[in-house]
Design a protein around this motif. Structure first.
Motif, short mmCIF file in Angstrom:
data_model
loop_
_atom_site.label_atom_id
_atom_site.label_comp_id
_atom_site.label_asym_id
_atom_site.label_seq_id
_atom_site.Cartn_x
_atom_site.Cartn_y
_atom_site.Cartn_z
N TYR A 187 74.24 10.36 -9.12
CA TYR A 187 74.82 9.07 -9.52
C TYR A 187 76.29 9.14 -9.88
O TYR A 187 76.97 8.13 -9.89
CB TYR A 187 74.01 8.43 -10.66
N ASN A 188 76.80 10.34 -10.18
CA ASN A 188 78.23 10.48 -10.49
C ASN A 188 79.06 10.83 -9.25
O ASN A 188 80.29 10.89 -9.32
CB ASN A 188 78.45 11.57 -11.55
N ASP A 189 78.40 11.09 -8.14
CA ASP A 189 79.10 11.55 -6.94
C ASP A 189 79.37 10.37 -6.01
O ASP A 189 78.43 9.73 -5.51
CB ASP A 189 78.23 12.60 -6.22
N PRO A 190 80.65 10.07 -5.76
CA PRO A 190 80.98 8.92 -4.91
C PRO A 190 80.50 9.07 -3.47
O PRO A 190 80.47 8.10 -2.72
CB PRO A 190 82.50 8.85 -4.98
N ASN A 191 80.11 10.29 -3.08
CA ASN A 191 79.59 10.52 -1.74
C ASN A 191 78.07 10.43 -1.66
O ASN A 191 77.51 10.43 -0.55
CB ASN A 191 80.04 11.89 -1.22
N LEU A 192 77.40 10.33 -2.83
CA LEU A 192 75.95 10.34 -2.84
C LEU A 192 75.33 9.10 -3.47
O LEU A 192 74.17 8.79 -3.24
CB LEU A 192 75.43 11.59 -3.59
N ASN A 193 76.08 8.41 -4.31
CA ASN A 193 75.59 7.17 -4.93
C ASN A 193 75.95 5.99 -4.02
O ASN A 193 77.12 5.68 -3.84
CB ASN A 193 76.24 7.00 -6.31
N PRO A 194 74.95 5.30 -3.43
CA PRO A 194 75.25 4.24 -2.47
C PRO A 194 76.04 3.09 -3.06
O PRO A 194 76.79 2.41 -2.33
CB PRO A 194 73.86 3.78 -2.00
N VAL A 195 75.92 2.86 -4.37
CA VAL A 195 76.72 1.81 -5.00
C VAL A 195 78.20 2.19 -4.96
O VAL A 195 79.07 1.33 -4.79
CB VAL A 195 76.25 1.55 -6.44
N LEU A 196 78.47 3.50 -5.11
CA LEU A 196 79.86 3.96 -5.12
C LEU A 196 80.41 4.09 -3.72
O LEU A 196 81.49 3.60 -3.42
CB LEU A 196 79.96 5.31 -5.85
N TYR A 197 79.67 4.74 -2.81
CA TYR A 197 80.25 4.91 -1.47
C TYR A 197 80.20 3.61 -0.67
O TYR A 197 80.94 3.43 0.27
CB TYR A 197 79.65 6.08 -0.70
N GLY A 198 79.37 2.67 -1.12
CA GLY A 198 79.33 1.37 -0.45
C GLY A 198 80.54 0.52 -0.73
O GLY A 198 80.85 -0.42 0.00
N THR A 199 81.29 0.87 -1.82
CA THR A 199 82.47 0.09 -2.17
C THR A 199 83.75 0.76 -1.69
O THR A 199 84.83 0.23 -1.87
CB THR A 199 82.56 -0.07 -3.71
N GLN A 200 83.61 1.97 -1.14
CA GLN A 200 84.81 2.67 -0.67
C GLN A 200 85.35 2.01 0.59
O GLN A 200 84.60 1.56 1.46
CB GLN A 200 84.50 4.14 -0.39
N LYS A 201 86.67 1.94 0.68
CA LYS A 201 87.34 1.34 1.84
C LYS A 201 87.73 2.45 2.83
O LYS A 201 88.05 3.54 2.43
CB LYS A 201 88.57 0.57 1.39
#
Length: 201
Positions: A187-201
């Motif tokens: 959940y802290n990894d921007p490459n593994l948490n879909p909420v985080l990597y889903g917001t990456q441009k």
């Protein structure tokens, strides 16, 4: 025995923290940075600060924005806690790297450092439960109930301390062996948490 050293350092940390009793008061670790004692002091300081963060965020009247601020700080603090546990396990992996396990050696359900993690949290429970027994603004029933809980916690510390010492002794003698799995938190990894990597441009 390592449990005696750990328990002594954990009590020292908790006393040091409560001199100022401020979450953001800078740590003053008295141990050399290359030693296990340094890691034990750091570990318990992280736990102690997080303990008080958890108290703050449970205020029923907290502003939601402030609550989110503390939730995110707790997440970061918990990651530091996990990292420090892994540093402690790395110390033991290095210490025991030349030990040849016996043919019938067994693996333990948890690594030495995660058992020590539980011992650090237990030190905090003991300190704060003891504080409850010293209050003068509560009923005798409250004092009695907290005293009984404190006695259980003290017995738990004795048992856990013995278990840690026996585990390390068994590893050193080859009766058990270490196998450490990194805490692959997602959940802290921007490459593994879909909420985080889903917001990456």
């Amino acid at each position: 025995m390592i449990s005696g050293t750990a328990n002594k350092i954990f009590q020292q940390v908790i006393q040091d923290y409560h001199v100022h009793d401020q979450i953001d008061h800078p740590i003053s670790n008295p141990y050399d940075s290359q030693t296990l004692e340094h890691l034990l002091y750091l570990k318990c300081w992280i736990d102690t600060a997080q303990w008080h963060m958890e108290d703050v965020v449970r205020n029923p009247d907290i502003d939601p924005r402030e609550g989110l601020y503390w939730k995110r700080r707790i997440d970061r603090q918990n990651q530091e806690r996990t990292d420090t546990v892994e540093y402690i396990d790395s110390y033991y992996l290095s210490k025991f790297k030349d030990i040849q396990p016996l043919t019938d050696a067994k693996i333990n359900s948890e690594s030495p450092a995660w058992a020590i993690d539980r011992l650090s949290i237990l030190a905090l429970k003991i300190f704060h439960m003891e504080q409850e027994t010293l209050r003068t603004d509560v009923s005798n029933a409250h004092i009695q109930a907290c005293t009984e809980k404190l006695n259980v916690l003290l017995e738990q510390r004795k048992d856990l301390s013995q278990s840690i010492d026996e585990l390390l002794s068994d590893i050193e003698s080859g009766k058990k062996y270490m196998k450490v799995y990194k805490q692959m938190k997602m959940y802290n990894d921007p490459n593994l948490n879909p909420v985080l990597y889903g917001t990456q441009k």
